[in-house]
Scaffold this active site. Structure first.
Site, short mmCIF file in Angstrom:
data_model
loop_
_atom_site.label_atom_id
_atom_site.label_comp_id
_atom_site.label_asym_id
_atom_site.label_seq_id
_atom_site.Cartn_x
_atom_site.Cartn_y
_atom_site.Cartn_z
N LYS A 1 -0.15 5.97 7.00
CA LYS A 1 0.82 6.28 5.96
C LYS A 1 0.18 6.82 4.69
O LYS A 1 0.83 7.50 3.91
CB LYS A 1 1.67 5.04 5.62
CG LYS A 1 0.90 3.93 4.93
CD LYS A 1 1.78 2.72 4.69
CE LYS A 1 0.99 1.57 4.13
NZ LYS A 1 1.79 0.38 3.88
N LYS B 1 -7.27 1.85 -2.79
CA LYS B 1 -6.91 1.31 -1.49
C LYS B 1 -6.96 2.40 -0.42
O LYS B 1 -7.43 2.18 0.71
CB LYS B 1 -5.51 0.68 -1.54
CG LYS B 1 -4.99 0.19 -0.18
CD LYS B 1 -5.89 -0.89 0.42
CE LYS B 1 -5.53 -1.22 1.85
NZ LYS B 1 -4.17 -1.74 2.02
N THR C 1 0.85 -1.19 0.00
CA THR C 1 0.00 0.00 0.00
C THR C 1 0.89 1.23 0.00
O THR C 1 1.58 1.51 0.97
CB THR C 1 -0.92 0.02 1.22
OG1 THR C 1 -1.82 -1.09 1.17
CG2 THR C 1 -1.75 1.32 1.26
#
Length: 309
Positions: free
Chosen positions: A309, A241, A166
Site C-alpha cells: 500500500k 515508515k 501506516t
C-alpha cells in the site's frame, strides 16, 4: 515500490498471507515488559494507577516518560491484527480505554477485559482525552477520521488524535488538517512491527506532528512499544515508515531467492539460514522467518497488501 521476483520461493513468500514482510526491527531480542517500577503522578481529575516504562530512544525527544502525566480517558479505533493487542496492553496497564470497530464483535474480547464501547468514532473521540487509530489503509484512515461520524466530529480544543496507521504523507497531512480545524492536536505515529511485537509491547513508534501531544502520549507509547522517535513535521513519520518497509521488503525478497538457489544446487537451506546468521548480513528477521519459509508456513502477521500500500 514494485518487487519483481521469479523464483518459486519468492512466489511463496510474496503470496497472500505471508508475515515475512514484518519490519526487521520487530524481531530484536525482547526486553522485559517493564524495565522498572515507578508510580506516575495522578491527574487532577482522577486517581491514576502505578505504571512502569521500558527503555526508549531519546533521539529528538528530550522527554522523560516518568515525568509525563497520562491522559485520563483513551480512545482506540480499529480492532485488527495490530489494534487489538495494542489496546489490550493499555488495558492491562490499567488505562481507561474506550474502543470502536466497524465489526463490533471484534471489540468483545476487549470489553470483557474492562474496555468501554462507543458505536461510532466521533462518540469515542467526544468521550476521550486522546484517541488512537490503527486502520488498515489510507482510505479507512481518512474515513474513520474525517468521514460521516468520523473522529473529527467529536474532537475539540484540549483533545488529541494519534494515528498509528501506516499511510502516505499526503493522507496524514489531510487528516492533520481536519483534526487541527477542530482545535484539537494531531500526531502521526506509524509503528515498525507486526503482530507479535504488538502483543509483546515491543513496537517502534515513528512520530511526527504536535510536540506537546507527543509529550503527553509518550508514556502510552512506552506501554505499547520498546522505543519511539519524534521526527518533526507531519509527513515525516509516514515517510520514515515507508522507507523502512521498502528496505525490509527488498531484504526479504532477496533472502527468499537465496533460499531457493541453495536448494537448487543441493545445499540444505537450513544451513544457509545458520550461515547467514553468523555473518555481517545477519538480521534477526532472517533467523525468525527462515525456518517457516523453508516449511512453506506463513501464518498471517503482516499481509502483502499492507506492504504494497
Amino acid at each position: 515500490m514494485t518487487l519483481l521476483v521469479k523464483s518459486s520461493y519468492s512466489h511463496r513468500f510474496l503470496s497472500s498471507s505471508t508475515p515475512a514482510m514484518s519490519v526487521c526491527s520487530s524481531f530484536c531480542p525482547q526486553l522485559p515488559s517493564y524495565f522498572r517500577q515507578k508510580p506516575i503522578n495522578s491527574l487532577p481529575t482522577k486517581p491514576l494507577f502505578p505504571l512502569s516504562f521500558k527503555v526508549f530512544s531519546s533521539q529528538a525527544t528530550g522527554v522523560s516518560a516518568e515525568a509525563d502525566e497520562l491522559p485520563g480517558r483513551i480512545g482506540f479505533l480499529g480492532m485488527g491484527i495490530m489494534g487489538t493487542p495494542m489496546a489490550q496492553n493499555l488495558l492491562k496497564a490499567g488505562c481507561d480505554v474506550t474502543v470502536w470497530n466497524r465489526t463490533k464483535s471484534k471489540c468483545d474480547p476487549l470489553i470483557s477485559l474492562g474496555a468501554k464501547y462507543q458505536p461510532s468514532p466521533d462518540e469515542v473521540a467526544a468521550s476521550c482525552d486522546v484517541t488512537f487509530a490503527m486502520l488498515a489503509d489510507p482510505e479507512s484512515a481518512m474515513d474513520v477520521a474525517c468521514g460521516k461520524h468520523g473522529a473529527a466530529s467529536g474532537m475539540g480544543p484540549g483533545k488529541g488524535y494519534v494515528d498509528v496507521s501506516t499511510v502516505d504523507g499526503d493522507t496524514s497531512k489531510l487528516i492533520n488538517g481536519h483534526i487541527k480545524a477542530t482545535g484539537a492536536s494531531f500526531l502521526e505515529a506509524p509503528v515498525s512491527g507486526s503482530k507479535k511485537p504488538a502483543e509483546d509491547g515491543q513496537l517502534i513508534f515513528l512520530a511526527a506532528g504536535d510536540k506537546s501531544l507527543y509529550n503527553t502520549v509518550a508514556p502510552l507509547l512506552d506501554i505499547m512499544g520498546k522505543s519511539r522517535f519524534y521526527l518533526g513535521d507531519v509527513g515525516n513519520g509516514a515517510a520514515m515508515k515507508l522507507v523502512v518497509n521498502m528496505i525490509m521488503g527488498s531484504m526479504m525478497a532477496t533472502f527468499s531467492e537465496g533460499l531457493l538457489h541453495s536448494e537448487k544446487v543441493g545445499l540444505d537451506p537450513n544451513v544457509l539460514v545458520e550461515v547467514v546468521s553468523q555473518g555481517a548480513i545477519s538480521a534477526p528477521m532472517y533467523s525468525l522467518k527462515g525456518p517457516s519459509m523453508i516449511e512453506s508456513l506463513y501464518p498471517t502477521a503482516f499481509p502483502l497488501k499492507h506492504q504494497q500500500k
